[in-house]
Motif scaffolding. Structure first.
Motif, PDB file in Angstrom:
ATOM      1  N   ILE A 101       3.281 -23.707 -48.111  1.00  0.00           N
ATOM      2  CA  ILE A 101       3.363 -24.766 -47.433  1.00  0.00           C
ATOM      3  C   ILE A 101       3.200 -24.219 -45.346  1.00  0.00           C
ATOM      4  O   ILE A 101       3.965 -23.167 -46.185  1.00  0.00           O
ATOM      5  CB  ILE A 101       4.961 -25.354 -47.245  1.00  0.00           C
ATOM      6  CG1 ILE A 101       5.347 -26.689 -48.240  1.00  0.00           C
ATOM      7  CG2 ILE A 101       4.897 -26.322 -45.853  1.00  0.00           C
ATOM      8  CD1 ILE A 101       6.749 -27.008 -48.221  1.00  0.00           C
ATOM      9  N   ASP A 102       2.488 -24.602 -45.344  1.00  0.00           N
ATOM     10  CA  ASP A 102       1.460 -24.231 -43.668  1.00  0.00           C
ATOM     11  C   ASP A 102       2.566 -25.596 -42.488  1.00  0.00           C
ATOM     12  O   ASP A 102       2.178 -26.272 -42.664  1.00  0.00           O
ATOM     13  CB  ASP A 102       0.422 -23.653 -43.290  1.00  0.00           C
ATOM     14  CG  ASP A 102      -0.220 -23.148 -44.617  1.00  0.00           C
ATOM     15  OD1 ASP A 102       1.049 -21.891 -45.698  1.00  0.00           O
ATOM     16  OD2 ASP A 102      -1.427 -22.931 -45.198  1.00  0.00           O
ATOM     17  N   LEU A 103       2.646 -24.602 -41.535  1.00  0.00           N
ATOM     18  CA  LEU A 103       3.002 -25.112 -40.676  1.00  0.00           C
ATOM     19  C   LEU A 103       2.280 -24.856 -39.606  1.00  0.00           C
ATOM     20  O   LEU A 103       2.097 -23.263 -38.521  1.00  0.00           O
ATOM     21  CB  LEU A 103       4.638 -24.923 -40.232  1.00  0.00           C
ATOM     22  CG  LEU A 103       5.523 -25.847 -40.986  1.00  0.00           C
ATOM     23  CD1 LEU A 103       6.739 -25.247 -40.667  1.00  0.00           C
ATOM     24  CD2 LEU A 103       4.906 -26.854 -41.488  1.00  0.00           C
ATOM     25  N   GLY A 104       1.565 -25.451 -38.663  1.00  0.00           N
ATOM     26  CA  GLY A 104       0.935 -25.008 -37.047  1.00  0.00           C
ATOM     27  C   GLY A 104       1.573 -25.782 -36.165  1.00  0.00           C
ATOM     28  O   GLY A 104       1.808 -27.038 -35.920  1.00  0.00           O
ATOM     29  N   VAL A 105       1.819 -25.290 -34.787  1.00  0.00           N
ATOM     30  CA  VAL A 105       1.794 -25.932 -33.842  1.00  0.00           C
ATOM     31  C   VAL A 105       1.239 -25.107 -32.129  1.00  0.00           C
ATOM     32  O   VAL A 105       0.737 -24.343 -32.439  1.00  0.00           O
ATOM     33  CB  VAL A 105       3.795 -25.580 -33.009  1.00  0.00           C
ATOM     34  CG1 VAL A 105       3.794 -25.848 -31.979  1.00  0.00           C
ATOM     35  CG2 VAL A 105       4.567 -25.770 -33.842  1.00  0.00           C
ATOM     36  N   THR A 106       0.379 -26.056 -31.670  1.00  0.00           N
ATOM     37  CA  THR A 106      -0.088 -25.906 -30.618  1.00  0.00           C
ATOM     38  C   THR A 106       0.841 -26.335 -29.289  1.00  0.00           C
ATOM     39  O   THR A 106       0.815 -27.671 -29.339  1.00  0.00           O
ATOM     40  CB  THR A 106      -1.565 -26.555 -30.237  1.00  0.00           C
ATOM     41  OG1 THR A 106      -2.066 -26.358 -31.699  1.00  0.00           O
ATOM     42  CG2 THR A 106      -2.822 -25.769 -29.117  1.00  0.00           C
TER      43      THR A 106
END
Length: 115
Positions: free
Chosen positions: A42-47
């Motif tokens: 599971i990968d997460l990303g936030v900008t």
């Protein structure tokens, strides 16, 4: 593939001699000897855009890969015999694992123009 390992019907002998005392190597269809683990992640990303009015075109991004740090075995040593005969002791040993958790930090800066 041919395999001398006893659990697949071979004689399991370390000797490469074919003196009639054992079965020697037996044909083992690919994919029937053992299985690797599933590659689960599971990968997460936030900008983040800190202040669009005062700092237009500036953004920061954080990506976290393999959030739960799963360490699945993805590859195994799959040769059961030595070239010169005999059962290989490393047969089935894990040789490749899933990548560990990692974090990527990125910064974006746009010059000129509109957002």
């Amino acid at each position: 593939f041919y395999c001398r390992q006893a659990q697949f019907g071979g004689d399991g002998l370390d000797s490469g001699l074919n003196d009639g005392t054992g079965t020697g190597s037996v044909l083992v269809p690919r994919g029937t000897a053992f299985e690797s683990d599933w590659n689960k992640r599971i990968d997460l990303g936030v900008t983040l855009t800190p202040a669009p009015e005062t700092m237009p075109g500036v953004k920061f991004r954080v990506d976290v890969f393999n959030v739960f740090n799963w360490d699945s075995v993805l590859d195994r040593y799959e040769f059961g015999d030595y070239n010169f005969g005999g059962a290989h002791p490393d047969f089935g040993r894990a040789t490749g694992y899933q990548s560990p958790r990692s974090v990527r930090l990125s910064a974006f800066l746009r010059f000129g123009g509109s957002n």
